[in-house]
Design a protein around this motif. Structure first.
Motif, short mmCIF file in Angstrom:
data_model
loop_
_atom_site.label_atom_id
_atom_site.label_comp_id
_atom_site.label_asym_id
_atom_site.label_seq_id
_atom_site.Cartn_x
_atom_site.Cartn_y
_atom_site.Cartn_z
N PHE A 115 0.83 -1.21 0.00
CA PHE A 115 0.00 0.00 0.00
C PHE A 115 0.86 1.25 0.00
CE2 PHE A 115 -2.32 3.45 1.96
CZ PHE A 115 -3.52 3.43 1.27
N GLU A 116 1.86 1.30 0.85
CA GLU A 116 2.71 2.49 0.96
C GLU A 116 3.49 2.73 -0.33
OE1 GLU A 116 5.11 2.31 4.49
OE2 GLU A 116 3.41 1.70 5.73
N GLN A 117 4.06 1.66 -0.87
CA GLN A 117 4.85 1.81 -2.09
C GLN A 117 4.00 2.26 -3.26
OE1 GLN A 117 6.57 -2.10 -2.38
NE2 GLN A 117 8.26 -1.64 -1.00
N GLN A 118 2.83 1.66 -3.42
CA GLN A 118 1.97 2.00 -4.55
C GLN A 118 1.33 3.38 -4.38
OE1 GLN A 118 1.65 0.21 -7.48
NE2 GLN A 118 3.38 -0.86 -6.56
N HIS A 119 1.09 3.79 -3.16
CA HIS A 119 0.56 5.13 -2.93
C HIS A 119 1.59 6.19 -3.33
CE1 HIS A 119 -0.70 8.65 -0.33
NE2 HIS A 119 -1.78 8.40 -1.04
N GLU A 120 2.84 5.94 -3.02
CA GLU A 120 3.90 6.86 -3.45
C GLU A 120 3.98 6.93 -4.96
OE1 GLU A 120 7.64 5.94 -1.65
OE2 GLU A 120 6.88 6.13 0.41
N THR A 121 3.86 5.78 -5.61
CA THR A 121 3.86 5.75 -7.08
C THR A 121 2.68 6.53 -7.64
OG1 THR A 121 4.98 3.59 -7.12
CG2 THR A 121 3.74 4.23 -9.09
N PHE A 122 1.53 6.35 -7.06
CA PHE A 122 0.33 7.06 -7.51
C PHE A 122 0.49 8.57 -7.39
CE2 PHE A 122 -3.70 9.06 -6.15
CZ PHE A 122 -4.43 8.91 -7.32
N LEU A 123 1.02 9.05 -6.25
CA LEU A 123 1.19 10.48 -6.05
C LEU A 123 2.21 11.08 -7.01
CD1 LEU A 123 1.18 10.75 -2.14
CD2 LEU A 123 -0.68 11.31 -3.72
N LYS A 124 3.23 10.34 -7.33
CA LYS A 124 4.30 10.86 -8.17
C LYS A 124 4.02 10.70 -9.67
CE LYS A 124 7.97 9.96 -4.78
NZ LYS A 124 9.18 9.13 -4.48
N VAL A 135 -4.08 -4.47 -5.70
CA VAL A 135 -5.15 -4.97 -4.81
C VAL A 135 -4.90 -6.42 -4.40
CG1 VAL A 135 -7.61 -5.47 -4.62
CG2 VAL A 135 -6.84 -3.28 -5.58
N PRO A 136 -4.58 -7.33 -5.34
CA PRO A 136 -4.31 -8.71 -4.91
C PRO A 136 -3.11 -8.84 -3.97
CG PRO A 136 -4.74 -8.63 -7.26
CD PRO A 136 -4.61 -7.21 -6.80
N MET A 137 -2.19 -7.91 -4.02
CA MET A 137 -1.05 -7.96 -3.10
C MET A 137 -1.41 -7.38 -1.73
SD MET A 137 2.04 -6.83 -5.68
CE MET A 137 3.33 -6.81 -4.45
N LEU A 138 -2.36 -6.47 -1.71
CA LEU A 138 -2.71 -5.73 -0.50
C LEU A 138 -3.63 -6.51 0.44
CD1 LEU A 138 -3.15 -2.99 1.13
CD2 LEU A 138 -5.03 -2.57 -0.48
#
Length: 413
Positions: A115-124, A135-138
């Motif tokens: 979640f943290e890694q993908q959220h950073e990717t989303f913001l950037k 989602v399947p990883m989370l």
């Protein structure tokens, strides 16, 4: 309908004290701590400085790198521990028996790292760069999902999320699946990979973590100078099996699981109910379910988190359930060496309880140096002890008021 008997036939673990169940158990008996300065986050940014991290764990020893990249760390831990447990049980899953082999593995917070890694990717970089496997990883049930896929187990399949009670609830519920006849084998336990920026921050913010900077003494359950728990990571998985099924295939039997209790405090989101009232009811329920009296129990693997209220109230709950026998039985907290694995805690602690029964050795509570007048039971201080116990219980108590207890005893034909 007569209840079917259920036994433990396989063990698998990855813990801060070893990357398999046998090594973990040997190090626990030796009183070796797996707690060190935290490395998964920058210790300079947090008041808590230590954690129970895995050492030299390599998922590629179990599955290929391509599959591993589609899994959060907690799922990798579950897969590794499950594969070891099934191998230890010498269980062959075939097209014929697969519908009767189930999986029930829980996780308290699931794929927080993902979640943290993908959220950073989303913001950037925007939504287009978020992984299609996000989602399947989370989601917490993916440990169960991936394990069932890897093993080919097509039977009863579920996931429990009850915070720090997760592992024990999972095992207890899986036990009931077999007992009532809905499966012959269940692969069950808990997995957690919580040492991430946000989860570490969250537990620091609610002042749950120890701020003792000494890794070797930070986790000190039942000690007067305890100041919070130490976060740990890993997985503990056991194979549960219907007795006749195990005998027919010549399986080795570690112990028998005989009782399960689960209750709710209905009191507070993080604090335990006064005097451990909910935990006491879970213990009593497990004893009643097992048909055991309080005097039958020789050992309790306590939740024992090294927090002020848990240790005091769990001690009170034990006294309420066991009366004078509370002072004759042994209680210990292996979290003194592993730290608190949250949703995986009940899984690894079930393994330690099973091994205590099988080998007649009680694991110690290390770092117990300064007696707390409110914690006055026999906590097996600092050194393992030989004891030919016949029955034991393992407790897990979680945020949200979740309480779970399993009862086990030596196997007798």
């Amino acid at each position: 309908m007569e209840k079917r008997r259920v036994v433990v036939t396989g063990l698998g673990a990855v813990t801060p004290v070893g990357n398999d169940a046998d090594t973990s158990w040997k190090n626990i008996l030796a009183g070796l701590s797996g707690i060190e300065k935290v490395t998964r986050v920058n210790a300079d940014e947090y008041p808590a400085k230590v954690a129970g991290e895995l050492k030299d764990f390599n998922i590629e020893g179990f599955i290929d790198k391509k599959d591993a990249r589609k899994m959060d760390r907690f799922t990798q831990y579950a897969v590794a521990a499950s594969m070891m447990a099934v191998k230890d049980a010498e269980l062959k899953i075939t097209d014929e028996n697969a519908p009767r082999v189930g999986v029930w593995i829980g996780s308290g917070i699931g794929g927080m790292e993902t979640f943290e890694q993908q959220h950073e990717t989303f913001l950037k970089r925007g939504y287009r760069r978020v992984s299609p496997f996000f989602v399947p990883m989370l989601i917490p049930d993916m440990a169960t999902g991936q394990v069932s896929i890897m093993l080919g187990a097509r039977g009863f399949n579920s996931c429990t999320v009850t915070a720090c009670a997760t592992g024990t609830n999972s095992i207890g519920d899986a036990f009931k699946v077999i007992q009532r006849g809905d499966a012959d084998v269940m692969v069950t336990g808990g997995a957690e990979a919580p040492i991430t920026k946000m989860s570490f921050a969250g537990f620091c913010a609610n002042t749950a973590l120890s701020t003792n900077h000494d890794p070797k003494s930070a986790s000190r359950p039942f000690d007067k100078n305890r100041d919070g728990f130490v976060m740990g990571e890993g997985a503990g998985i056991i194979v549960l099996e219907e007795l006749d099924h195990a005998i027919e295939r010549g399986a080795k039997i570690y112990a028998e699981i005989v009782g399960y209790g689960a209750t709710g405090d209905a009191y507070h989101i993080t604090a335990p109910a006064p005097e451990g009232e909910g935990g006491a009811r879970a213990m009593k329920m497990a004893l009643d379910d097992a048909g055991l009296s309080p005097e039958d129990i020789g050992y309790i693997n306590a939740h024992g988190t090294s927090t002020e209220y848990n240790d005091k109230f769990e001690t009170m709950a034990i006294k309420n359930v066991f009366g004078e026998h509370a002072y004759r039985l042994a209680v210990s907290s292996t979290k003194s060496m592993t730290g608190h694995l949250l949703g995986a805690a009940g899984g690894i602690e079930a393994i330690f309880t099973v091994m205590a029964l099988k080998e007649g050795i009680l694991p110690p509570t290390i770092n117990l140096e300064t007696p707390d007048p409110e914690c006055d039971l026999d906590y097996v201080p600092n050194e393992a002890r030989k004891s030919d116990i016949q029955a034991a219980i393992s407790n897990s108590l979680g945020f949200g008021g979740h309480n779970a207890t399993i009862a086990l005893k030596k196997y007798e034909a």
